[in-house]
Design a protein around this motif. Structure first.
Motif, PDB file in Angstrom:
ATOM      1  N   PRO A  56       0.374  -0.796   0.306  1.00  0.00           N
ATOM      2  CA  PRO A  56      -0.337   0.216   0.422  1.00  0.00           C
ATOM      3  C   PRO A  56       0.881   1.336  -0.388  1.00  0.00           C
ATOM      4  O   PRO A  56       0.184   2.586  -0.368  1.00  0.00           O
ATOM      5  CB  PRO A  56      -0.430  -0.784   1.523  1.00  0.00           C
ATOM      6  CG  PRO A  56       0.328  -0.609   2.037  1.00  0.00           C
ATOM      7  CD  PRO A  56       0.652  -2.188   1.279  1.00  0.00           C
ATOM      8  N   GLN A  57       2.022   1.504   0.179  1.00  0.00           N
ATOM      9  CA  GLN A  57       3.402   2.450   0.027  1.00  0.00           C
ATOM     10  C   GLN A  57       2.153   3.416  -0.625  1.00  0.00           C
ATOM     11  O   GLN A  57       2.268   4.652  -0.450  1.00  0.00           O
ATOM     12  CB  GLN A  57       4.925   1.982  -0.139  1.00  0.00           C
ATOM     13  CG  GLN A  57       5.526   2.745  -0.038  1.00  0.00           C
ATOM     14  CD  GLN A  57       5.383   2.996   2.110  1.00  0.00           C
ATOM     15  OE1 GLN A  57       4.912   2.883   2.524  1.00  0.00           O
ATOM     16  NE2 GLN A  57       5.190   4.629   1.949  1.00  0.00           N
ATOM     17  N   LYS A  58       2.770   3.035  -2.304  1.00  0.00           N
ATOM     18  CA  LYS A  58       2.172   4.368  -2.926  1.00  0.00           C
ATOM     19  C   LYS A  58       0.477   5.329  -2.559  1.00  0.00           C
ATOM     20  O   LYS A  58       0.227   6.421  -2.552  1.00  0.00           O
ATOM     21  CB  LYS A  58       1.006   3.366  -4.206  1.00  0.00           C
ATOM     22  CG  LYS A  58       2.252   3.440  -5.231  1.00  0.00           C
ATOM     23  CD  LYS A  58       1.747   2.823  -6.759  1.00  0.00           C
ATOM     24  CE  LYS A  58       3.090   2.604  -7.494  1.00  0.00           C
ATOM     25  NZ  LYS A  58       2.467   2.331  -9.047  1.00  0.00           N
ATOM     26  N   MET A  59      -0.253   4.559  -2.118  1.00  0.00           N
ATOM     27  CA  MET A  59      -1.635   5.165  -1.571  1.00  0.00           C
ATOM     28  C   MET A  59      -1.256   6.028   0.115  1.00  0.00           C
ATOM     29  O   MET A  59      -1.810   6.927   0.098  1.00  0.00           O
ATOM     30  CB  MET A  59      -2.786   4.254  -0.819  1.00  0.00           C
ATOM     31  CG  MET A  59      -3.159   4.116  -1.200  1.00  0.00           C
ATOM     32  SD  MET A  59      -4.335   4.299   1.618  1.00  0.00           S
ATOM     33  CE  MET A  59      -3.507   2.547   1.564  1.00  0.00           C
ATOM     34  N   ILE A  60      -0.634   4.946   0.288  1.00  0.00           N
ATOM     35  CA  ILE A  60       0.084   6.200   1.989  1.00  0.00           C
ATOM     36  C   ILE A  60       0.584   7.104   1.246  1.00  0.00           C
ATOM     37  O   ILE A  60       0.301   8.788   2.062  1.00  0.00           O
ATOM     38  CB  ILE A  60       0.853   5.144   2.973  1.00  0.00           C
ATOM     39  CG1 ILE A  60       0.080   4.084   2.769  1.00  0.00           C
ATOM     40  CG2 ILE A  60       1.884   5.765   3.751  1.00  0.00           C
ATOM     41  CD1 ILE A  60       1.306   3.110   3.643  1.00  0.00           C
ATOM     42  N   ASP A  61       1.485   7.171   0.860  1.00  0.00           N
ATOM     43  CA  ASP A  61       2.265   8.741   0.025  1.00  0.00           C
ATOM     44  C   ASP A  61       1.460   9.335  -0.424  1.00  0.00           C
ATOM     45  O   ASP A  61       1.000  10.338  -0.136  1.00  0.00           O
ATOM     46  CB  ASP A  61       3.744   8.238  -1.037  1.00  0.00           C
ATOM     47  CG  ASP A  61       4.853   7.885  -0.331  1.00  0.00           C
ATOM     48  OD1 ASP A  61       5.055   7.866   1.135  1.00  0.00           O
ATOM     49  OD2 ASP A  61       4.905   6.323  -1.671  1.00  0.00           O
ATOM     50  N   ARG A  62       0.182   8.891  -1.289  1.00  0.00           N
ATOM     51  CA  ARG A  62      -1.035  10.019  -2.117  1.00  0.00           C
ATOM     52  C   ARG A  62      -1.967  10.699  -0.407  1.00  0.00           C
ATOM     53  O   ARG A  62      -2.046  11.677  -0.822  1.00  0.00           O
ATOM     54  CB  ARG A  62      -1.360   9.160  -2.994  1.00  0.00           C
ATOM     55  CG  ARG A  62      -2.943   9.963  -3.727  1.00  0.00           C
ATOM     56  CD  ARG A  62      -1.914  11.455  -4.622  1.00  0.00           C
ATOM     57  NE  ARG A  62      -2.609  11.488  -4.831  1.00  0.00           N
ATOM     58  CZ  ARG A  62      -2.995  13.212  -4.897  1.00  0.00           C
ATOM     59  NH1 ARG A  62      -2.882  13.922  -4.161  1.00  0.00           N
ATOM     60  NH2 ARG A  62      -3.884  13.871  -5.469  1.00  0.00           N
ATOM     61  N   LEU A  63      -1.816   9.657   0.902  1.00  0.00           N
ATOM     62  CA  LEU A  63      -2.894  10.600   1.539  1.00  0.00           C
ATOM     63  C   LEU A  63      -1.747  10.985   2.238  1.00  0.00           C
ATOM     64  O   LEU A  63      -2.645  12.967   2.166  1.00  0.00           O
ATOM     65  CB  LEU A  63      -3.020   8.562   2.541  1.00  0.00           C
ATOM     66  CG  LEU A  63      -4.775   8.604   1.914  1.00  0.00           C
ATOM     67  CD1 LEU A  63      -4.497   6.977   2.562  1.00  0.00           C
ATOM     68  CD2 LEU A  63      -5.847   9.195   1.407  1.00  0.00           C
ATOM     69  N   ARG A  64      -0.630  11.325   2.315  1.00  0.00           N
ATOM     70  CA  ARG A  64       0.328  12.221   3.122  1.00  0.00           C
ATOM     71  C   ARG A  64       0.429  12.957   2.226  1.00  0.00           C
ATOM     72  O   ARG A  64       0.581  14.486   2.711  1.00  0.00           O
ATOM     73  CB  ARG A  64       2.073  11.656   3.189  1.00  0.00           C
ATOM     74  CG  ARG A  64       1.464  10.537   4.468  1.00  0.00           C
ATOM     75  CD  ARG A  64       2.928   9.760   4.676  1.00  0.00           C
ATOM     76  NE  ARG A  64       2.652   8.587   5.459  1.00  0.00           N
ATOM     77  CZ  ARG A  64       3.814   7.928   5.681  1.00  0.00           C
ATOM     78  NH1 ARG A  64       5.178   7.721   4.636  1.00  0.00           N
ATOM     79  NH2 ARG A  64       3.729   7.218   6.639  1.00  0.00           N
ATOM     80  N   GLY A  65       0.583  13.363   1.036  1.00  0.00           N
ATOM     81  CA  GLY A  65       0.374  14.120  -0.523  1.00  0.00           C
ATOM     82  C   GLY A  65      -0.352  15.091   0.120  1.00  0.00           C
ATOM     83  O   GLY A  65      -0.643  17.002   0.659  1.00  0.00           O
ATOM     84  N   ILE A  66      -1.988  14.425   0.347  1.00  0.00           N
ATOM     85  CA  ILE A  66      -3.280  14.903   0.194  1.00  0.00           C
ATOM     86  C   ILE A  66      -2.771  15.764   1.211  1.00  0.00           C
ATOM     87  O   ILE A  66      -2.963  17.075   1.650  1.00  0.00           O
ATOM     88  CB  ILE A  66      -4.493  14.746   0.521  1.00  0.00           C
ATOM     89  CG1 ILE A  66      -4.252  13.600  -1.405  1.00  0.00           C
ATOM     90  CG2 ILE A  66      -5.680  14.920   0.860  1.00  0.00           C
ATOM     91  CD1 ILE A  66      -5.345  12.674  -1.588  1.00  0.00           C
ATOM     92  N   PHE A  67      -2.937  15.603   2.565  1.00  0.00           N
ATOM     93  CA  PHE A  67      -2.967  16.012   3.950  1.00  0.00           C
ATOM     94  C   PHE A  67      -1.120  17.037   3.967  1.00  0.00           C
ATOM     95  O   PHE A  67      -1.579  18.370   4.626  1.00  0.00           O
ATOM     96  CB  PHE A  67      -2.319  14.942   5.394  1.00  0.00           C
ATOM     97  CG  PHE A  67      -3.460  13.782   5.757  1.00  0.00           C
ATOM     98  CD1 PHE A  67      -4.952  14.198   4.776  1.00  0.00           C
ATOM     99  CD2 PHE A  67      -3.173  13.295   5.393  1.00  0.00           C
ATOM    100  CE1 PHE A  67      -5.678  13.373   4.563  1.00  0.00           C
ATOM    101  CE2 PHE A  67      -4.226  11.719   6.045  1.00  0.00           C
ATOM    102  CZ  PHE A  67      -5.079  11.899   4.990  1.00  0.00           C
ATOM    103  N   ASP A  68      -0.809  17.314   3.323  1.00  0.00           N
ATOM    104  CA  ASP A  68       0.650  18.040   3.760  1.00  0.00           C
ATOM    105  C   ASP A  68       0.388  19.269   3.163  1.00  0.00           C
ATOM    106  O   ASP A  68      -0.389  20.151   3.131  1.00  0.00           O
ATOM    107  CB  ASP A  68       1.508  17.785   3.448  1.00  0.00           C
ATOM    108  CG  ASP A  68       2.163  16.625   3.906  1.00  0.00           C
ATOM    109  OD1 ASP A  68       1.985  16.715   4.995  1.00  0.00           O
ATOM    110  OD2 ASP A  68       2.978  15.810   3.006  1.00  0.00           O
ATOM    111  N   GLU A  69      -0.353  19.101   1.804  1.00  0.00           N
ATOM    112  CA  GLU A  69      -1.126  19.772   0.856  1.00  0.00           C
ATOM    113  C   GLU A  69      -2.625  20.828   1.888  1.00  0.00           C
ATOM    114  O   GLU A  69      -2.416  22.154   1.227  1.00  0.00           O
ATOM    115  CB  GLU A  69      -1.922  19.597  -0.736  1.00  0.00           C
ATOM    116  CG  GLU A  69      -2.449  20.447  -1.091  1.00  0.00           C
ATOM    117  CD  GLU A  69      -2.469  20.046  -2.947  1.00  0.00           C
ATOM    118  OE1 GLU A  69      -3.827  20.997  -3.227  1.00  0.00           O
ATOM    119  OE2 GLU A  69      -1.817  18.839  -3.284  1.00  0.00           O
TER     120      GLU A  69
END
Length: 96
Positions: A28-41
């Motif tokens: 699931p790393q791609k999904m984790i990274d995508r969510l982190r990016g959304i939260f950072d934004e």
């Protein structure tokens, strides 16, 4: 725009809203990274804050058909937690 839904498909693939190809239950790393990016934004912009007090929305729903095994859903819940999501809620298709 605040609603984030991680969908587990029949092949253990992960989709975030309509964005497919974000890994698999066991990877699931791609999904984790995508969510982190959304939260950072969201943290940077505050424009998607639902509370108006600078609190960033990190609520994620996990949606899976009933035929997906409990263990697979639990793995995705853990992965979503790793992204910094809170709270996490489950959606189940076709309860009847």
């Amino acid at each position: 725009p605040d609603t984030l839904i991680v969908i587990i498909d029949d092949n253990s693939g992960l989709t975030l809203n309509k964005e497919a190809g974000l890994g698999f239950v066991d990877e699931p790393q791609k999904m984790i990274d995508r969510l982190r990016g959304i939260f950072d934004e969201r943290t940077r912009n505050y424009s998607l804050s639902s509370s108006g007090d600078g609190t960033v929305t990190r609520h994620v729903f996990i949606k899976a058909p009933k035929r997906v095994k409990y263990g697979s859903v639990a793995k995705v819940v853990d992965a979503v937690k790793m992204s910094g999501a809170e709270p996490i809620a489950l959606q189940v298709d076709h309860l009847n």
